[in-house]
Design an enzyme around this catalytic site. Structure first.
Site, PDB file in Angstrom:
ATOM      1  CD  GLU A  82      50.654  -9.162  50.632  1.00 30.57           C
ATOM      2  OE1 GLU A  82      51.699  -9.346  51.642  1.00 30.57           O
ATOM      3  OE2 GLU A  82      50.853  -9.017  49.518  1.00 30.57           O
ATOM      4  CG  ASN A 227      53.910  -2.976  49.423  1.00 23.32           C
ATOM      5  OD1 ASN A 227      54.123  -3.001  50.607  1.00 23.32           O
ATOM      6  ND2 ASN A 227      54.470  -3.805  48.682  1.00 23.32           N
ATOM      7  CD  GLU A 228      58.663  -4.374  49.824  1.00 23.61           C
ATOM      8  OE1 GLU A 228      58.946  -5.425  49.087  1.00 23.61           O
ATOM      9  OE2 GLU A 228      58.683  -4.836  51.255  1.00 23.61           O
ATOM     10  CD  GLU A 362      55.291  -5.646  53.917  1.00 29.59           C
ATOM     11  OE1 GLU A 362      56.089  -6.323  53.693  1.00 29.59           O
ATOM     12  OE2 GLU A 362      54.606  -5.056  53.027  1.00 29.59           O
ATOM     13  CD  GLN A 411      51.266 -10.614  55.100  1.00 29.61           C
ATOM     14  OE1 GLN A 411      50.222 -11.217  54.923  1.00 29.61           O
ATOM     15  NE2 GLN A 411      52.176 -10.466  54.138  1.00 29.61           N
TER      16      GLN A 411
HETATM   17  O1  AHR Z   1      54.751  -9.874  53.460  1.00 31.83           O
HETATM   18  C1  AHR Z   1      55.089 -10.501  52.361  1.00 31.83           C
HETATM   19  C2  AHR Z   1      55.653  -9.400  51.324  1.00 31.83           C
HETATM   20  O2  AHR Z   1      56.877  -8.726  51.651  1.00 31.83           O
HETATM   21  C3  AHR Z   1      54.824  -8.080  51.035  1.00 31.83           C
HETATM   22  O3  AHR Z   1      53.987  -8.439  50.052  1.00 31.83           O
HETATM   23  C4  AHR Z   1      55.889  -7.304  50.532  1.00 31.83           C
HETATM   24  O4  AHR Z   1      55.591  -5.854  50.737  1.00 31.83           O
HETATM   25  C5  AHR Z   1      57.164  -7.562  51.020  1.00 31.83           C
HETATM   26  O5  AHR Z   1      58.122  -7.816  50.264  1.00 31.83           O
END
Ligand code: AHR
Length: 558
Positions: A82, A227-228, A362, A411
């Site tokens: 990210e 995303n989320e 994730e 990540q």
């Molecule tokens: O990985 C960090 C964050 O965690 C991501 O941006 C989000 O999707 C999650 O809340």
């Protein structure tokens, strides 16, 4: 504006259960997969005592090579990059004029380390960042300078954009997993991005792509639709998200002729972020709609996010901790199994043929930011505890290979549970990196059933299965066995019997460390690194010894 990460709401808090219950569920579903479990109650042990049942006995593991199961999709070893902290800028991108060795601005050291772990796919550009990303600002000679409000409110130079990302993944040999902006973008913006990326026809967008250096259409393996969306992606209700999903699924097309059949781009819908009612309802809502879906929309996967954090805000230190924190984190990480079981059960009701993959895009440990680092950059160290945590999670994915066909650790570089840490021209490989490297042979191998007596590792009021194991057969017929020893104090002798293969020779390597919080640093990069171990093959049985707190992979030739 900079949103301090501490203000994030308690998304998974203690997960979907109380602390005590969560442990029972995760441990019991874990233990249902082993033949028997020697139970030692916490009362038998004083607070903070550590012990291990069966510590002196040989543990028997049986592998049934005559009953291969589902393919272990190599995409469970996927990564997530990210625009966050030093994950992309500095971690991947240094620019073509940098003194750090690079190819078209992309670090050579990082590329060669990632090639060695055969990264199958990379999810990009976010995360929360994806729902504020506008791709046009990051193509061509004139990049727009914007902000990154989610992660520190810092400047986003947009010098690493679509072409740079696709160059990067081509350099390492991975597939693209692109998340499109549903939160603040439009279906048209996303549709044009995909046309720009994938059409072979001479449209205005394709000509622009060619002018920017890429005549041929790109291949996009995965498309994340939001995303989320229940949180940073727009705080949507499941009903609202579903209406967006249908629109994006319909109009965001992949035109690459090579991707119209078997190689088709897989569309991944936003799924749950925990096990509580709001997330089981989300899974239920999306899956029920999919079961009755019309021709005009479809999806191929449902995403799930689950961090090992114990409680929000993340407070555990990533280095400088003791056995109590070691065992607490590993107990918490086993919640992954209950979470997958819970959402898989809902998916099974609407999709018994398992057409829709569960993509855990994730996952990983989320600790307190390193002292002195920017709190919005999510910088943390990575210890042998993280290596064990990674192995336990990968094994859970492997045991659910029929439904879990993708996962992306969060990540890849310099952020959360990273593979790689960089500091200017220096690079260090983390314990988690070594686990991913050891697991390469499991990519696309066939799952083999394994039975064993896990025993118990007890510390204070925490009881965990002492060992974990998975096995697989690769395309050449070689058998691979992974065994994790969670116990940080005692070694374990293993004797493996193999049904269905005639073992001739075997070899193995292990990853362990002097202390539960041992890490690799720029000054001491090999504190936690792999070494070969001695493996005996006698009368068809394979025996070896696991060191305390270790991850071990054995290969057996027949
Ligand atoms: O990985 C960090 C964050 O965690 C991501 O941006 C989000 O999707 C999650 O809340």
């Amino acid at each position: 504006m900079f949103l301090p990460i501490a203000s994030k709401p308690p998304r998974i808090s203690m997960g979907f259960l109380s602390a005590a219950h969560a442990m029972t569920l995760s441990a019991s579903s874990f233990l249902s997969r082993v033949t028997k479990h020697a139970v030692i109650g916490p009362l038998a042990c004083l607070l903070f005592c550590s012990t291990s049942t069966l510590a002196q006995e040989k543990v028997q593991i049986s592998v049934d090579a005559s009953k291969p199961g589902a393919k272990i999709d190599r995409n469970i070893f996927g990564q997530f990059a990210e625009h966050l902290g030093q994950g992309v800028y500095e971690g991947i991108w240094v620019g073509p004029d940098s003194k750090i060795a690079n190819t078209r601005g992309i670090r050579n050291d990082v590329v060669s380390a990632l090639k060695a772990i055969k990264v199958p796919n990379i999810r990009w550009p976010g995360g929360c960042f994806a729902d504020e990303y506008h791709w046009r600002k990051a193509i061509g000679p004139q990049r727009q300078v914007t902000l990154n409000p989610n992660w520190g409110g810092v400047i986003e130079p947009n010098t690493f954009g679509t072409h740079e990302f696709l160059d990067f993944i081509e350099q390492i040999g991975a597939d693209a997993y692109i998340s499109v902006n549903v939160g603040s973008g439009t279906p048209q913006e996303a549709a044009e991005w995909l046309e720009y990326l994938t059409t072979p026809q001479q449209t205005t967008l394709a000509k622009e792509r060619a002018a920017n250096g890429h005549t041929a259409p790109y291949k996009i393996a995965y498309l994340g639709i939001g995303n989320e969306s229940w949180d940073c992606g727009g705080n949507m209700t499941p009903e609202y998200y579903l209406s967006q999903l249908k629109i994006y699924s319909r109009f965001v097309r992949n035109f690459n002729p090579a991707q119209q059949d078997k190689q088709q781009m897989l569309k991944i819908a936003v799924g749950p972020g925990g096990g509580e009612a709001r997330w089981t309802e989300w899974t239920e809502h999306v899956m029920k709609a999919w079961q009755n879906h019309q021709w005009s929309w479809d999806m191929n996967g449902l995403s799930m996010h689950n961090y090992t954090v114990v409680r929000w805000p993340p407070a555990f230190a990533s280095v400088g901790f003791g056995e109590t924190e070691y065992s607490q984190i590993l107990k918490s990480t086993l919640d992954m199994e209950g979470l997958i079981d819970k959402h898989s059960a809902i998916m099974d009701r609407y999709d018994p043929q398992k057409k829709i993959a569960l993509i855990v895009d994730e996952w990983g440990a989320w600790y307190a930011s390193l002292p002195g680092s920017h709190p919005g950059f999510l910088a943390q160290q990575n210890s042998i505890r993280d290596a064990i945590l990674a192995a336990l999670n990968l094994n859970i994915f492997v045991r659910h290979a029929d439904r879990v066909r993708g996962a992306n650790i969060a990540q890849m570089i310099n952020v959360l549970q990273a593979m790689i840490l960089t500091d200017k021209d220096k690079m260090v490989l983390t314990p988690t990196y070594h686990v991913f490297k050891m697991y390469v042979p499991f990519q696309d191998a066939s799952f083999l059933p394994v039975t064993f007596n896990a025993g118990s590792y007890v510390h204070g009021d925490i009881t965990l299965p002492r060992i974990d194991a998975i096995a697989a057969k690769d395309a050449t017929g070689k058998l691979w066995l992974e065994v994790t020893n969670v116990d940080p104090n005692n070694s374990v002798e293993i004797e493996t019997s193999l049904n269905g293969i005639n073992a001739k020779s075997a070899r193995g390597e292990t990853l362990t460390a002097p202390k539960v919080d041992s890490v690799n640093t720029f000054e001491a990069p090999n504190t936690v690194t792999t070494k070969p171990i001695s493996v005996k093959v006698e009368a068809g049985k394979v025996t070896f010894k696991l060191e305390p707190k270790s991850v071990t992979v054995i290969s057996v030739e027949q």
